[in-house]
Write a protein that holds these residues in place. Structure first.
Motif, PDB file in Angstrom:
ATOM      1  N   SER A 208       0.802  -1.228   0.000  1.00 27.89           N
ATOM      2  CA  SER A 208       0.000   0.000   0.000  1.00 27.89           C
ATOM      3  C   SER A 208       0.836   1.280   0.000  1.00 27.89           C
ATOM      4  O   SER A 208       0.428   2.296   0.554  1.00 27.89           O
ATOM      5  N   GLY A 209       2.015   1.228  -0.563  1.00 26.98           N
ATOM      6  CA  GLY A 209       2.819   2.436  -0.677  1.00 26.98           C
ATOM      7  C   GLY A 209       3.822   2.639   0.427  1.00 26.98           C
ATOM      8  O   GLY A 209       4.898   3.180   0.201  1.00 26.98           O
ATOM      9  N   GLY A 210       3.499   2.209   1.663  1.00 27.36           N
ATOM     10  CA  GLY A 210       4.437   2.337   2.756  1.00 27.36           C
ATOM     11  C   GLY A 210       4.818   3.781   3.038  1.00 27.36           C
ATOM     12  O   GLY A 210       4.222   4.725   2.523  1.00 27.36           O
ATOM     13  N   PRO A 211       5.852   3.969   3.863  1.00 30.77           N
ATOM     14  CA  PRO A 211       6.234   5.332   4.248  1.00 30.77           C
ATOM     15  C   PRO A 211       6.977   6.094   3.157  1.00 30.77           C
ATOM     16  O   PRO A 211       7.071   7.315   3.217  1.00 30.77           O
ATOM     17  N   HIS A 212       7.514   5.402   2.152  1.00 27.85           N
ATOM     18  CA  HIS A 212       8.350   6.103   1.181  1.00 27.85           C
ATOM     19  C   HIS A 212       7.865   5.967  -0.256  1.00 27.85           C
ATOM     20  O   HIS A 212       8.552   6.389  -1.175  1.00 27.85           O
ATOM     21  N   ASP A 484      12.227  -2.317   1.195  1.00 26.98           N
ATOM     22  CA  ASP A 484      12.854  -1.502   2.239  1.00 26.98           C
ATOM     23  C   ASP A 484      11.782  -0.940   3.165  1.00 26.98           C
ATOM     24  O   ASP A 484      10.646  -0.666   2.735  1.00 26.98           O
ATOM     25  N   GLY A 485      12.146  -0.742   4.416  1.00 29.45           N
ATOM     26  CA  GLY A 485      11.216  -0.119   5.360  1.00 29.45           C
ATOM     27  C   GLY A 485      10.192  -1.111   5.873  1.00 29.45           C
ATOM     28  O   GLY A 485      10.509  -2.237   6.212  1.00 29.45           O
ATOM     29  N   GLY A 486       8.954  -0.713   5.936  1.00 31.48           N
ATOM     30  CA  GLY A 486       7.925  -1.590   6.460  1.00 31.48           C
ATOM     31  C   GLY A 486       7.853  -1.516   7.973  1.00 31.48           C
ATOM     32  O   GLY A 486       8.467  -0.668   8.626  1.00 31.48           O
TER      33      GLY A 486
END
Length: 747
Positions: A208-212, A484-486
Motif C-alpha cells: 500500500s505504498g508504505g512510508p516512502h 525496504d522499510g515496512g
C-alpha cells in the motif's frame, strides 16, 4: 532480447561455466575420512550457574571413536579442520543422537570464512547419520564450525564426500491448470528455458505504498545499476480482505508492469482474518488492528475455511471471490501471474511451527486448504492465468506440507540468512552480512521433490553474488528481494548488511542476471503445445465441487453432467469403477467420481479424473475403489468439462459428452492386455497386433483373439491416460526385463 549496458566479462565467463557444469556433474574423488567431534576445538560460552556446559561424554552407547560431544548451551562452538582432495562441492554428513522428547533442533554451520547457515536435525533416539547439505570446500585444509542455536544434541563424527549434484535440467514447461491461457503457457515456457542458465531479477513492492512510496526500490535499482528488475512482486492481502480491504490499485499496477513495461508479475497473499472470529459477523467492516494473519492472535480455524456451513468458509470464500474478480480482469488483458498464496506455512518446522493462520492446524489441514484454494480459483471462478508457486522449507518434515505435483507449478524458498538468533541473547536477532548462495538448500529442495519443479528464491534478504551462485551451481530460477522499510524498518535492498551497492551493480549488470530490458518481446506470445489433460494426475479432495465452469465459446456451452452409480456393499479392496465416456473425437474430458463418506455435507469426497477421447469419441476411465468405506453403496460420475482445442484461436471449444455405461468389477492388471491375469510377452504381442491391424485384432476386430474393452484399458500402461501406443508394448518389455519395477510407467 535487448543488449545490456556495462557488462562484465568475468560475469559472462562465470555464467557460461555454470551452464557447462550444470550438465556435467562433478566427478572429484571422494575423501570419506571420518572426523571425530571429540577431537574438535570446543569453546564454551560463559553463563550463570543455571547454564549447562557442553562436554565430551561416553554415557550413551552407539558412538564411534573415543566418545562424543554433548552440546548443550546456546552459543557454544565445535571447530575442526578437514581435508579436501580438490576444490569443489562436497556433501557433509553428521552422525548424531537426539532424543525424541526433545523435538527437532536447529544449529548454525560455518564453512571456512563463509557466513553461517542453519542446519536442522530430527529426533532419532540413537546415533545415526544425516546429510546436512552440500558446500564448497577448497583443496587442502578447511575449517568447519558448528555453533549451538538450540543445543541439546550429541555429536559423534563428521565426514565429507564429493557431492553428486543433481542435474539442473529443463523441467515441465506446461501448467498444472490444463486450461491455462496461451499467455500463461508462454510465460511458463520462458521460465523453463531460463532455469539453470540464468537467474531472473525481482523486487517486491511495499504494501500500500508504505512510508516512502511504491517506486523507491525500483528507482534505487535503476539509478544504481542502470536496470530495473524483470519481476515485480505484489500482494493482494489488503485488497481482498473482507474485514477491511479496499482497492489499493494492485491490479492496475500489475497491468501497467506487464502490458506497458513487458515485465513479469508475481503476487503473494497476506490475508488477514478477524482476531475474534467467533463474535465476528460476516460482512462487518472492522479496523485493521482487530485482525491478523498470525497463527496465535486469532481463533480462525483453517480446517473450517474449506468446510461449507462455517463462518470461516464464508469469510475465506468471499476473499477468493474478490480475488478472482481481479484475476479475471488480468486474464481479459492477457496477463498471467506467478501466484504464491498461503506461503511459509511450515514456519519454524514440523507440525506446530507455523507463523501464519493457514498453517496452524498442521500439514494435512494445510494441504486441503491449498487444494481447495486451487480448485476454487481454477474451477469455480475460472482463473486460468495463474502459475501456482508453493513455498517449501528445508526441514526433514517439509515434504509433508507439499500439496502434490498436480497443484504446484514452481517451488519457492524464502531465504532470510542474514539474521542470527541465540537463546543466550533472549532470542534477539543480530544482523550479519551473508551472501551465501544457499546452494545446499537449493539442491536439498530439488532432491526432496525429485527435481520435478523449478526452484525459485521467492523472497530474500541477500540475493548472493554472481560468483557465489555460479561457483556453487545454485541455479535458482529467480530472486525477489523484500522491500525496504515496512513495520520492522529494515531496508532489505539498500542496507549493505544485506546487499552492498557493489554486489547489486555486479548482479544487475552481469550476463547471468536477467533484467527488465532483457525480457524477450515474445514473452507472452510464444507458440506452445496445446494443453494435454491426459498428463494430469488423479487426485482426491474432500470438497464437493458443484459449481465447476469451463471455457466457453459462442454457441454450445457445456454444463456439468451427473450420473448416479451403484457400488456393492462390503470390502472394495481389489475392485475398480470403470465407465465409458462418449463425446467428440479427440476431446479433452474431465470430471470426478463423488461419494458421501458421512452424514455431513463436508464429508463429500471427489476423486478427479481426466483424459482424451479416441478417434471414435470414446474414453474409458477406471478408478480404484480401495479407499471407499465398506458402507458406501452409491455415488455419482460427474463430467465437469468437455472441449476440443482450437489451435488457430488458442481457445478450447465446448463439446457435448455423456457417460454411456459403467461397471464395478475386479480391478484389471496393468499391462494385462489379454486378460490372463499375468503380464508377459503375449501382452506385448497383442498390443502390437491391435495397433498394426485394428480391424482384425483391435476393439472392433473380427478375429476371435481380438483385444477386449478390459484388455484395451489394461494395455494403457505407459503414461496412463494417453491411450494405447507402441510405448505401452515397450513398457511391458522393460517391466519383464526388470528395467522398471512396476507398471504403469511414467516417461
Amino acid at each position: 532480447m535487448h543488449r545490456k549496458l556495462l557488462k562484465k566479462t568475468s560475469a559472462a565467463i562465470m555464467a557460461a561455466a555454470m551452464i557447462f557444469n550444470v550438465t556435467s556433474p562433478m566427478t572429484i574423488a571422494a575423501d570419506d575420512k571420518i572426523y571425530e567431534f571429540e577431537t574438535a576445538e570446543i569453546e564454551v560460552k560463559k553463563r550463570d550457574d543455571k547454564g549447562s556446559d557442553t562436554i565430551i561424554d561416553t554415557s550413551e552407547e552407539g558412538y564411534s571413536g573415543e566418545g562424543y560431544v554433548f552440546m548443550k548451551g546456546a552459543g557454544d562452538t565445535l571447530t575442526m579442520e578437514i581435508e579436501a582432495p580438490e576444490t569443489g562441492m562436497y556433501e557433509l554428513t553428521v552422525c548424531y543422537s537426539l532424543d525424541t522428547a526433545s523435538g527437532a533442533k536447529t544449529q548454525y554451520l560455518y564453512v571456512n570464512d563463509a557466513p553461517s547457515v542453519q542446519i536442522s536435525f530430527s529426533p532419532n533416539d540413537g546415533f545415526a547419520e544425516t546429510s546436512i547439505g552440500t558446500f564448497k570446500l577448497n583443496k587442502g585444509k578447511n575449517t568447519i564450525k558448528i555453533e549451538s542455536f538450540w543445543g541439546w544434541m550429541r555429536f559423534d563424527y563428521l565426514k565429507a564426500e564429493a557431492a553428486s549434484l543433481a542435474e539442473i535440467k529443463a523441467v515441465q514447461n506446461t501448467c498444472t491448470d490444463i486450461q491455462a491461457t496461451a499467455e500463461t503457457r508462454s510465460l511458463m515456457a520462458y521460465l523453463s528455458d531460463m532455469y539453470g542458465k540464468h537467474i531472473i531479477s525481482g523486487q517486491q513492492e511495499i504494501y500500500s505504498g508504505g512510508p516512502h512510496g511504491l517506486e523507491t526500490e525500483f528507482e534505487y535499482l535503476n539509478d544504481t545499476t542502470g536496470h530495473y528488475p524483470a519481476i515485480r512482486g505484489f500482494d493482494y492481502g489488503n485488497f481482498c480482505c473482507p474485514a477491511y480491504g479496499s482497492d489499493d490499485g494492485s491490479t492496475k499496477r500489475v497491468t501497467d508492469w506487464v502490458k506497458n513495461k513487458n515485465g513479469i508479475a508475481t503476487a503473494s497473499f497476506h490475508i488477514n482474518v478477524p482476531n475474534q472470529m467467533e463474535s465476528y459477523k460476516i460482512g462487518d467492516r472492522i479496523d485493521w488492528s482487530q485482525t491478523s494473519y498470525s497463527a496465535k492472535d486469532n481463533d480462525f480455524k483453517p480446517s473450517n475455511a474449506y468446510t461449507k456451513g462455517t463462518k470461516e468458509y464464508e469469510y475465506y470464500h468471499q476473499a477468493l471471490e474478490t480475488l478472482a474478480a481481479e484475476f479475471n480482469k488480468l486474464e481479459e488483458e492477457g496477463i498471467p501471474l506467478i501466484w504464491r498464496p498461503l506461503h511459509e506455512a511450515e514456519g519454524g518446522g514440523g507440525e506446530t511451527g507455523s507463523w501464519f493462520w493457514w498453517g496452524k492446524e498442521g500439514s494435512e489441514v494445510y494441504k486441503k486448504l491449498w487444494i481447495y484454494t486451487y480448485e476454487t480459483l481454477t474451477n469455480e471462478f475460472g482463473c486460468h492465468n495463474l502459475i501456482w508457486e508453493w513455498n517449501s522449507y528445508d526441514f526433514d518434515t517439509s515434504a509433508d506440507w507439499y500439496p502434490g505435483d498436480e497443484y504446484v507449478d514452481i517451488i519457492g524458498y524464502d531465504k532470510y540468512s542474514c539474521t542470527v538468533y541465540l537463546a543466550e541473547d533472549n532470542w534477539a536477532g543480530r544482523l550479519v552480512h551473508n551472501d551465501s548462495p544457499a546452494s545446499s538448500t537449493f539442491y536439498n529442495i530439488m532432491n526432496r521433490y525429485d527435481s520435478a519443479k523449478m526452484v525459485a528464491m521467492a523472497e530474500n534478504d541477500s540475493f548472493s553474488t554472481v560468483g557465489n551462485l555460479t561457483d556453487e551451481k545454485a541455479g535458482w530460477l529467480y530472486f525477489c528481494t523484500w522491500y525496504d522499510g515496512g513495520s520492522d524498518n529494515i531496508n532489505f535492498l539498500s542496507n549493505p548488511t544485506f546487499n552492498t551497492k557493489e554486489d547489486t551493480i555486479a548482479m544487475y549488470q552481469s550476463e547471468y542476471c536477467i533484467t527488465l530490458d532483457e525480457l524477450p518481446d515474445d514473452l507472452y506470445s510464444r507458440k506452445t503445445d496445446a494443453p494435454d489433460p491426459s498428463k494430469t494426475t488423479t487426485k482426491t479432495t474432500t470438497t464437493k465441487n458443484t459449481a465447476v465452469t469451463t471455457t466457453t465459446s459462442a454457441g454450445y456451452k457445456f454444463e456439468v453432467q451427473k450420473y448416479p452409480v451403484e457400488i456393492p456393499s462390503g470390502s472394495k479392496s481389489g475392485n475398480e469403477l470403470s465407465f465409458v465416456i462418449k463425446g467428440e473425437a479427440g476431446a479433452s474430458v474431465g470430471g470426478a467420481f463423488g461419494y458421501s463418506a458421512g452424514p455431513k455435507p463436508e464429508d463429500w469426497v471427489n476423486v478427479e479424473w481426466s483424459g482424451n477421447t479416441d478417434s471414435d469419441g470414446k474414453l474409458t476411465v477406471s478408478l480404484p475403489l480401495d479407499k471407499l468405506p465398506e458402507d458406501v453403496t452409491s455415488g455419482e460420475v460427474q463430467i465437469w468439462w468437455s472441449n476440443v482445442w482450437n489451435a488457430s484461436t488458442a481457445k478450447a471449444v465446448d463439446k457435448p459428452a455423456e457417460m454411456a455405461s459403467y461397471d464395478v468389477a475386479e480391478a484389471g492388471l496393468c499391462g494385462d492386455a489379454n486378460c490372463d491375469k499375468t503380464v508377459n510377452l503375449a501382452d506385448t504381442v497383442m498390443i502390437m497386433q491391435a495397433l498394426v491391424n485394428p480391424d482384425k485384432y483391435g476393439l472392433k476386430g473380427t478375429d476371435d483373439s481380438h483385444i477386449t474393452e478390459i484388455g484395451w484399458n489394461n494395455a494403457d500402461c505407459c503414461n496412463r491416460g494417453d491411450g494405447v501406443t507402441n510405448n505401452d508394448a515397450l513398457a511391458i518389455q522393460k517391466y519383464r526385463l526388470e528395467l522398471i519395477t512396476s507398471l504403469p510407467e511414467k516417461s
